[in-house]
Design a protein around this motif. Sequence first.
Motif, mmCIF file in Angstrom:
data_model
loop_
_atom_site.group_PDB
_atom_site.id
_atom_site.type_symbol
_atom_site.label_atom_id
_atom_site.label_comp_id
_atom_site.label_asym_id
_atom_site.label_seq_id
_atom_site.Cartn_x
_atom_site.Cartn_y
_atom_site.Cartn_z
ATOM 1 N N GLY A 66 4.806 -65.277 17.468
ATOM 2 C CA GLY A 66 6.810 -65.235 17.602
ATOM 3 C C GLY A 66 6.232 -67.229 17.733
ATOM 4 O O GLY A 66 7.451 -67.537 15.949
ATOM 5 N N LYS A 67 6.250 -67.785 17.898
ATOM 6 C CA LYS A 67 5.931 -69.228 17.744
ATOM 7 C C LYS A 67 5.832 -70.269 16.254
ATOM 8 O O LYS A 67 6.047 -70.703 15.826
ATOM 9 N N LEU A 68 4.194 -69.074 15.810
ATOM 10 C CA LEU A 68 3.373 -69.307 15.091
ATOM 11 C C LEU A 68 4.855 -68.778 13.341
ATOM 12 O O LEU A 68 4.927 -69.674 12.544
ATOM 13 N N ARG A 69 5.251 -68.428 13.983
ATOM 14 C CA ARG A 69 6.346 -67.346 12.851
ATOM 15 C C ARG A 69 7.143 -68.362 13.455
ATOM 16 O O ARG A 69 8.832 -68.740 11.979
ATOM 17 N N GLN A 76 4.524 -69.949 7.430
ATOM 18 C CA GLN A 76 4.008 -69.642 6.013
ATOM 19 C C GLN A 76 2.999 -69.376 5.896
ATOM 20 O O GLN A 76 2.301 -68.255 5.175
ATOM 21 N N ALA A 77 1.949 -70.037 6.426
ATOM 22 C CA ALA A 77 0.452 -69.751 6.455
ATOM 23 C C ALA A 77 0.092 -68.763 7.424
ATOM 24 O O ALA A 77 -0.889 -67.996 6.781
ATOM 25 N N VAL A 78 1.332 -68.050 8.193
ATOM 26 C CA VAL A 78 0.819 -67.008 9.289
ATOM 27 C C VAL A 78 0.922 -65.785 7.609
ATOM 28 O O VAL A 78 0.205 -64.635 7.641
ATOM 29 N N GLU A 79 2.138 -66.344 6.947
ATOM 30 C CA GLU A 79 2.463 -65.391 6.274
ATOM 31 C C GLU A 79 1.783 -64.928 4.957
ATOM 32 O O GLU A 79 0.878 -63.611 4.985
ATOM 33 N N SER A 84 -3.668 -61.431 3.268
ATOM 34 C CA SER A 84 -4.999 -61.121 2.737
ATOM 35 C C SER A 84 -5.642 -60.540 3.774
ATOM 36 O O SER A 84 -7.222 -60.670 3.485
ATOM 37 N N HIS A 85 -5.350 -60.419 4.998
ATOM 38 C CA HIS A 85 -6.205 -60.595 5.847
ATOM 39 C C HIS A 85 -5.599 -58.956 6.725
ATOM 40 O O HIS A 85 -4.529 -59.264 6.684
ATOM 41 N N SER A 86 -5.859 -57.773 7.229
ATOM 42 C CA SER A 86 -5.716 -57.053 8.329
ATOM 43 C C SER A 86 -5.985 -57.369 9.716
ATOM 44 O O SER A 86 -6.815 -58.357 10.208
ATOM 45 N N ILE A 87 -4.234 -57.878 10.301
ATOM 46 C CA ILE A 87 -4.446 -57.943 11.431
ATOM 47 C C ILE A 87 -3.675 -57.312 11.810
ATOM 48 O O ILE A 87 -2.145 -55.981 11.848
ATOM 49 N N PRO A 88 -3.245 -57.420 13.313
ATOM 50 C CA PRO A 88 -2.540 -56.606 14.822
ATOM 51 C C PRO A 88 -1.339 -57.055 14.997
ATOM 52 O O PRO A 88 -0.950 -58.456 14.523
ATOM 53 N N SER A 89 -0.472 -56.001 14.542
ATOM 54 C CA SER A 89 1.048 -56.520 14.311
ATOM 55 C C SER A 89 1.317 -56.685 15.828
ATOM 56 O O SER A 89 0.885 -56.593 16.545
#
Length: 408
Positions: A66-69, A76-79, A84-89
């Motif tokens: 949440g902080k990164l978003r 934008q970096a997280v998005e 391009s990667h599979s990450i846990p929600s």
Amino acid sequence: MRKLFVIGGIVLALVAGVIIYLIATTPKTSAGVRFPLTAAQRALLASVPESAESFALIPTAAALDGKLRTNPVTAQAVEGWERSHSIPSPWMVGGADLLAWRDSSGTRYLIRLDPVRSAVVRFYMMLGGDLGDTLLLNAPAAQPISAGALDQVLKLAEKLPPGDAFVVQRSGSRGAFPPIARPAVTSLSVTSDEILLTSRAARDSEEPAPMQATQPAQFMRGALLSATFATMPRIIEDLNRVFGTRVSSLLENGGSMTIYDVDTHKFLPRPLGVIAVPDDPVRRAAFEDFVARVRQGESLGIHIQTAEQNGQLLLSFDDSINQYKNDAIDRGHWPAGKWAVRADSKRLVPILSKLGDSIGLRIAAGRVYRSARDLKRWIEALQEASSIEAADSDDGNVEELKVRIGAK
């Protein structure tokens, strides 16, 4: 039919209950990481495979997401990473700590979940969720990191400041941040206004103690890149070829470089800016000797301008001195230490891309070429930053690098 409705209602109630549970148990506030680590966190790190080149411990990872978003630099970096990667929600992680590592096969994640969330996540993965084999709920079967290697990085980390995540670059990790020795440990902290990174690595005991500055660096506000150093980095030696004369003789005892632009149209790109050194008797003699020698060779096409301001001797190979003299000065956030630098990432990244394509730079100034390539890789996703500042210091045993990425 009535029985069917009853069963349907029960199922919907169960689903709603699970959804409410997942939302309610997904924290909004990061628990953070403090050093030394807790016994539970050390035990989680012991699951890192020996093959890992780097790894990270993220307490309450959903809150850090949440902080990164929220941060305009990292959003934008997280998005982009998600695409391009599979990450846990976040709903999968909940309040759990997350362990991530990278090896030759890619990036994987380990989380230890409560029974309810574990059952839901397993069911999601069984239905073909988009995580593939990147998310593990139990420790991997691979050979774990040795106790000695883990103790080494945890000892390095003991004096790190608190943060939102703990990141380790192991001895086999090359070409990645931070630009210090390996293994390196980093504490990462994120707010809506800035990102702070503090990295530590053991220094080579055989190297002589470096010169260091105890006062904050002074950066020129309008510069593309502004750097000051008490100990001259080796990259300066490559600038001798770029400028066609031995500028390292001026900077071997420290000084600063302020770059306002880079002429990328030449076969060998050239920085446009100002070199400044303190005005003391020894440095003045060296400065005047350098200027005299260069002016004797002006027929070779090397032209310079000089000036004096605020106790400094100024030299430029172009017309940047007037801009420098009229520029505002900003003080750094930390003592300058061995070296300190501040960059305008929005302007710098496009230039670094061109430098990475320069054949002349690759042939004649390899350190500059590699530094430009690595710097582009580190800051390419940070173009929304208002500024990036770094300072490197040395306490005799450990090298410490501090980085601030301004978001506003």
